[in-house]
Enzyme design. Structure first.
Site, short mmCIF file in Angstrom:
data_model
loop_
_atom_site.label_atom_id
_atom_site.label_comp_id
_atom_site.label_asym_id
_atom_site.label_seq_id
_atom_site.Cartn_x
_atom_site.Cartn_y
_atom_site.Cartn_z
N LEU A 133 -63.49 -10.98 -76.16
CA LEU A 133 -63.49 -10.96 -74.69
C LEU A 133 -64.10 -9.65 -74.19
CD1 LEU A 133 -59.98 -12.56 -74.23
CD2 LEU A 133 -62.14 -13.53 -73.39
N LYS B 55 -70.31 4.63 -72.75
CA LYS B 55 -69.55 5.80 -72.27
C LYS B 55 -68.93 6.58 -73.42
CE LYS B 55 -71.22 4.56 -69.22
NZ LYS B 55 -71.98 3.43 -68.73
N HIS C 261 -56.94 22.93 -53.79
CA HIS C 261 -57.81 24.03 -54.22
C HIS C 261 -57.31 24.60 -55.54
CE1 HIS C 261 -60.42 27.52 -53.95
NE2 HIS C 261 -59.38 28.26 -54.26
P1 FAD Z 1 -70.91 -10.36 -68.73
O1 FAD Z 1 -70.16 -9.12 -68.94
O2 FAD Z 1 -72.32 -10.41 -69.19
O3 FAD Z 1 -70.07 -11.50 -69.43
C1 FAD Z 1 -70.52 -12.79 -69.56
C2 FAD Z 1 -69.91 -13.39 -70.80
O4 FAD Z 1 -70.15 -14.78 -70.78
C3 FAD Z 1 -70.51 -12.89 -72.11
O5 FAD Z 1 -69.51 -12.35 -72.94
C4 FAD Z 1 -71.15 -14.12 -72.75
O6 FAD Z 1 -71.00 -14.15 -74.14
C5 FAD Z 1 -70.36 -15.23 -72.10
N1 FAD Z 1 -71.07 -16.50 -71.99
C6 FAD Z 1 -72.31 -16.71 -71.50
N2 FAD Z 1 -72.60 -18.03 -71.51
C7 FAD Z 1 -71.52 -18.65 -72.01
C8 FAD Z 1 -71.21 -20.01 -72.28
N3 FAD Z 1 -72.06 -20.99 -72.00
N4 FAD Z 1 -70.00 -20.29 -72.82
C9 FAD Z 1 -69.11 -19.29 -73.10
N5 FAD Z 1 -69.37 -18.01 -72.86
C10 FAD Z 1 -70.54 -17.69 -72.32
N6 FAD Z 1 -71.57 -1.75 -65.31
C11 FAD Z 1 -70.73 -0.88 -64.72
O7 FAD Z 1 -70.14 -1.19 -63.69
N7 FAD Z 1 -70.49 0.35 -65.26
C12 FAD Z 1 -71.11 0.76 -66.38
O8 FAD Z 1 -70.89 1.89 -66.84
C13 FAD Z 1 -72.01 -0.12 -67.01
N8 FAD Z 1 -72.65 0.24 -68.13
C14 FAD Z 1 -73.49 -0.64 -68.74
C15 FAD Z 1 -74.16 -0.22 -69.88
C16 FAD Z 1 -75.02 -1.09 -70.52
C17 FAD Z 1 -75.74 -0.62 -71.77
C18 FAD Z 1 -75.22 -2.41 -70.01
C19 FAD Z 1 -76.12 -3.37 -70.71
C20 FAD Z 1 -74.57 -2.82 -68.87
C21 FAD Z 1 -73.71 -1.93 -68.22
N9 FAD Z 1 -73.05 -2.29 -67.04
C22 FAD Z 1 -72.21 -1.40 -66.44
C23 FAD Z 1 -73.22 -3.61 -66.44
C24 FAD Z 1 -72.02 -4.51 -66.80
O9 FAD Z 1 -71.93 -4.61 -68.19
C25 FAD Z 1 -72.20 -5.88 -66.18
O10 FAD Z 1 -72.44 -5.76 -64.80
C26 FAD Z 1 -70.95 -6.72 -66.38
O11 FAD Z 1 -70.66 -6.85 -67.74
C27 FAD Z 1 -71.13 -8.09 -65.75
O12 FAD Z 1 -69.97 -8.83 -65.93
P2 FAD Z 1 -70.00 -10.43 -65.97
O13 FAD Z 1 -68.61 -10.86 -66.26
O14 FAD Z 1 -70.67 -10.93 -64.76
O15 FAD Z 1 -70.95 -10.81 -67.20
P1 NAI Z 2 -82.58 -0.82 -63.74
O1 NAI Z 2 -82.92 -1.85 -62.75
O2 NAI Z 2 -81.52 0.16 -63.47
O3 NAI Z 2 -83.88 0.05 -64.07
C1 NAI Z 2 -85.06 -0.51 -64.54
C2 NAI Z 2 -86.19 0.49 -64.33
O4 NAI Z 2 -87.31 0.05 -65.05
C3 NAI Z 2 -86.60 0.62 -62.87
O5 NAI Z 2 -86.65 1.99 -62.52
C4 NAI Z 2 -87.98 -0.02 -62.84
O6 NAI Z 2 -88.85 0.57 -61.89
C5 NAI Z 2 -88.46 0.23 -64.25
N1 NAI Z 2 -89.46 -0.70 -64.73
C6 NAI Z 2 -89.52 -2.04 -64.52
N2 NAI Z 2 -90.57 -2.56 -65.16
C7 NAI Z 2 -91.19 -1.53 -65.79
C8 NAI Z 2 -92.33 -1.42 -66.62
N3 NAI Z 2 -93.05 -2.50 -66.94
N4 NAI Z 2 -92.69 -0.21 -67.10
C9 NAI Z 2 -91.97 0.89 -66.78
N5 NAI Z 2 -90.88 0.84 -66.00
C10 NAI Z 2 -90.49 -0.35 -65.52
O7 NAI Z 2 -82.32 -1.63 -65.10
P2 NAI Z 2 -81.64 -1.18 -66.45
O8 NAI Z 2 -81.67 0.29 -66.59
O9 NAI Z 2 -82.26 -2.02 -67.51
O10 NAI Z 2 -80.15 -1.64 -66.24
C11 NAI Z 2 -79.84 -3.04 -66.01
C12 NAI Z 2 -78.59 -3.18 -65.21
O11 NAI Z 2 -77.46 -2.76 -65.93
C13 NAI Z 2 -78.65 -2.40 -63.93
O12 NAI Z 2 -78.72 -3.32 -62.88
C14 NAI Z 2 -77.38 -1.63 -63.86
O13 NAI Z 2 -76.70 -1.91 -62.68
C15 NAI Z 2 -76.56 -2.09 -65.06
N6 NAI Z 2 -76.04 -0.90 -65.71
C16 NAI Z 2 -75.11 -0.14 -65.04
C17 NAI Z 2 -74.65 1.04 -65.55
C18 NAI Z 2 -73.70 1.86 -64.78
O14 NAI Z 2 -73.14 1.35 -63.82
N7 NAI Z 2 -73.47 3.10 -65.12
C19 NAI Z 2 -75.10 1.54 -66.86
C20 NAI Z 2 -76.10 0.69 -67.45
C21 NAI Z 2 -76.52 -0.48 -66.88
#
Ligand code: FAD
Ligand code: NAI
Length: 472
Positions: free
Chosen positions: A41, A54, A451
């Site tokens: 999960l 993180k 503070h």
């Molecule tokens: P998901 O977390 O993608 O969950 C969907 C789940 O559905 C998956 O586990 C998948 O296996 C399952 N699933 C899909 N299709 C099916 C199916 N047909 N049957 C059964 N199961 C299925 N967001 C933050 O707010 N803070 C952060 O610090 C942050 N860091 C991130 C770092 C990275 C590297 C990445 C990639 C993302 C990060 N995000 C962060 C974004 C965050 O992970 C997503 O916004 C969030 O997980 C979305 O939640 P969700 O429940 O919509 O989808």
């Molecule tokens: P992003 O949308 O944050 O950034 C993608 C970047 O790639 C943009 O700056 C865009 O201009 C650039 N880009 C697009 N096409 C390109 C190309 N062809 N060549 C060079 N640059 C290009 O997407 P990212 O970083 O992949 O993250 C995906 C999602 O995951 C985000 O929407 C974010 O909200 C979520 N996420 C959130 C985190 C958090 O809340 N701390 C941490 C990591 C991910």
């Protein structure tokens, strides 16, 4: 997710959207099941997103501080420090396993079923599940919540193998520290995971198509942020597009780039390439076409304000629908969707969803940025307070960054807050609360802050918005 009892519901997806919706639905008395196919999960967030990133950000920061700053802080002997990558990865895995198991026990505690398998919507009242062992089963339900999340967007010419050409998933599990790394896309993933490997010693270059980093953050903050990361050793190639990235015979990656506006091509050879140009909704094999659920041009499930799709009995939430792809946004929608099913009432305030980039310093914001306020034609005041004026930040010698508050000129109502600095990700909660309650900058400025704390910088930026700060 499946929610049932008074009215059944089932959701496909056990991420922050799906599992939170399942818990809430069960708490509201609905017979509920959460269908998840990855074997654990917590979704992207817990398994390959928020949590593992993180953990690596924290521990690589500790190394960086020890290595770069201990001597000046009066702690000698840190010059012999070595990174033990397998142990660092184990610490990350421990955090992930602990939390994913924790979610499983939360579902159990709330009497929501966890169905292990991939779900396909047969029709509005039926989901077929292929279990992890291959067995098929059927769930009958009155309500379905689609919470299937997102996956990395692919890029033609860049073939991901998750070894040397990686998405965020591979970048969270590299077996050795690459000598050189190219990050394609200077957004949230690129800057967070780029920071991790840069701190651990990789020569890191971010190639970004746009002219600024941070994927749409306030322009002032983006400039400060880029400079800060440059000081930490990261290189930037802005206004540059990637043409291709291919593994060569020596096992290195040849990356061909050219100026976004056109010009001579350049080939850069590196050990590892991280592709992080955004994520796309994940709806593969979900049966949406057959069920008649409509998608928009970006492949996102179309919903109304109550998360209803065009098919009665099917709702959708989280990364798979429009809006920021953030775990806390998915969670809010999960709770609201369950409440809409139960009582017809729910609430998500999209003006008050914070964004945080967990680098050091952190960057955090909520509400409108300055360009957006201008575009709306709203007259506004800006209050700035730099951390060099904050006693706590000076005390701990961590005073890079600033707080920027934007308030409506006529009413002083806070429209947006943007922070780069130590603890920005925690401090932003104050701004979120202010926006949720419709506070003015004077409301914040007249609220006593302890503070010496970093949060005094937020209070002083509020003072600067309608009057003058004291300490700068
Ligand atoms: P998901 O977390 O993608 O969950 C969907 C789940 O559905 C998956 O586990 C998948 O296996 C399952 N699933 C899909 N299709 C099916 C199916 N047909 N049957 C059964 N199961 C299925 N967001 C933050 O707010 N803070 C952060 O610090 C942050 N860091 C991130 C770092 C990275 C590297 C990445 C990639 C993302 C990060 N995000 C962060 C974004 C965050 O992970 C997503 O916004 C969030 O997980 C979305 O939640 P969700 O429940 O919509 O989808
Ligand atoms: P992003 O949308 O944050 O950034 C993608 C970047 O790639 C943009 O700056 C865009 O201009 C650039 N880009 C697009 N096409 C390109 C190309 N062809 N060549 C060079 N640059 C290009 O997407 P990212 O970083 O992949 O993250 C995906 C999602 O995951 C985000 O929407 C974010 O909200 C979520 N996420 C959130 C985190 C958090 O809340 N701390 C941490 C990591 C991910």
């Amino acid at each position: 997710l499946r929610v049932a009892r008074r009215s059944l519901a089932t959701s496909s997806g056990g991420g922050p959207g799906g599992y939170v919706a399942a818990i809430k639905a069960a708490q509201l008395g609905l017979k509920t099941a959460c269908v998840e196919g990855r074997g654990a999960l917590g979704g992207t967030c817990l398994n390959v997103g928020c949590i593992p990133s993180k953990s690596l950000l924290h521990n690589s920061h500790l190394y960086h501080v020890a290595h770069e700053e201990f001597t000046k802080r009066g702690i000698d002997g840190a010059s012999n420090l070595k990174i033990n990558l397998p142990t660092m990865m184990k610490a990350k895995e421990k955090a992930v396993t602990g939390l994913t198991r924790g979610v499983e026990s939360l579902l159990k505690k709330n009497k929501a079923d966890y169905v292990k398998g991939w779900g396909t919507i047969v029709n509005a009242g039926e989901i077929s599940v292929t279990g992890l062992d291959g067995t098929k089963s059927t769930l009958k339900t009155k309500n379905i919540i689609i919470a299937t999340g997102s996956e990395p967007s692919p890029f033609p010419g860049v073939d991901v193998d998750e070894k040397v050409i990686v998405t965020s998933t591979g970048a969270l599990s590299l077996e050795k520290i690459p000598e050189s790394l190219i990050v394609i896309g200077g957004g949230v993933i690129g800057l967070e995971l780029g920071s991790v490997w840069n701190r651990l010693g990789s020569k890191t270059t971010v190639v970004e198509f746009a002219d600024s980093v941070g994927a749409g953050m306030d322009a002032d903050m983006a400039k400060i942020f880029q400079k800060t990361l440059q000081k930490q050793g990261m290189n930037f190639k802005l206004g540059t597009k990637v043409i291709s990235a291919k593994k060569n015979a020596a096992g290195k990656v040849e990356v061909v780039v050219e100026p976004a506006k056109g010009g001579p091509k350049e080939t850069i050879v590196v050990d590892v390439v991280l592709l992080s140009i955004g994520r796309r909704p994940f709806t593969q094999n979900l049966g949406l076409e057959k069920a008649g659920v409509k998608l928009d041009t970006k492949g996102r499930v179309i919903t109304d304000a109550q998360f209803k799709t065009n098919i009665p009995g099917i709702r959708a939430i989280g990364d798979v629908i429009a809006g920021p792809m953030l775990a806390h946004k998915s969670e809010e929608e999960g709770i609201a969707a369950a409440e809409y099913i139960h009582s017809g009432h729910g609430h998500v305030n999209y003006n008050a969803i914070p964004s945080v980039i967990y680098t050091h310093p952190e960057v955090a914001w909520v509400g409108l940025n300055e360009a957006e306020v201008k575009a709306k034609g709203i007259e506004y005041n800006v209050g700035l307070f730099p951390f060099v004026g904050n006693s706590r930040a000076k005390t701990i010698d961590d005073a890079e960054g600033t707080v920027k508050i934007i308030a409506e000129k006529k009413t002083d109502k806070i429209l947006g807050a943007h922070i780069i600095g130590p603890g920005a990700g925690e401090m932003i909660a104050e701004a979120v609360l202010a926006i949720e309650y419709g506070a003015s900058s004077e409301d914040i400025a007249r609220t006593c802050h302890a503070h010496p704390t970093l949060s005094e910088a937020f209070k002083e930026a509020a003072m600067a918005t309608y009057d003058k700060p004291i300490h700068f």
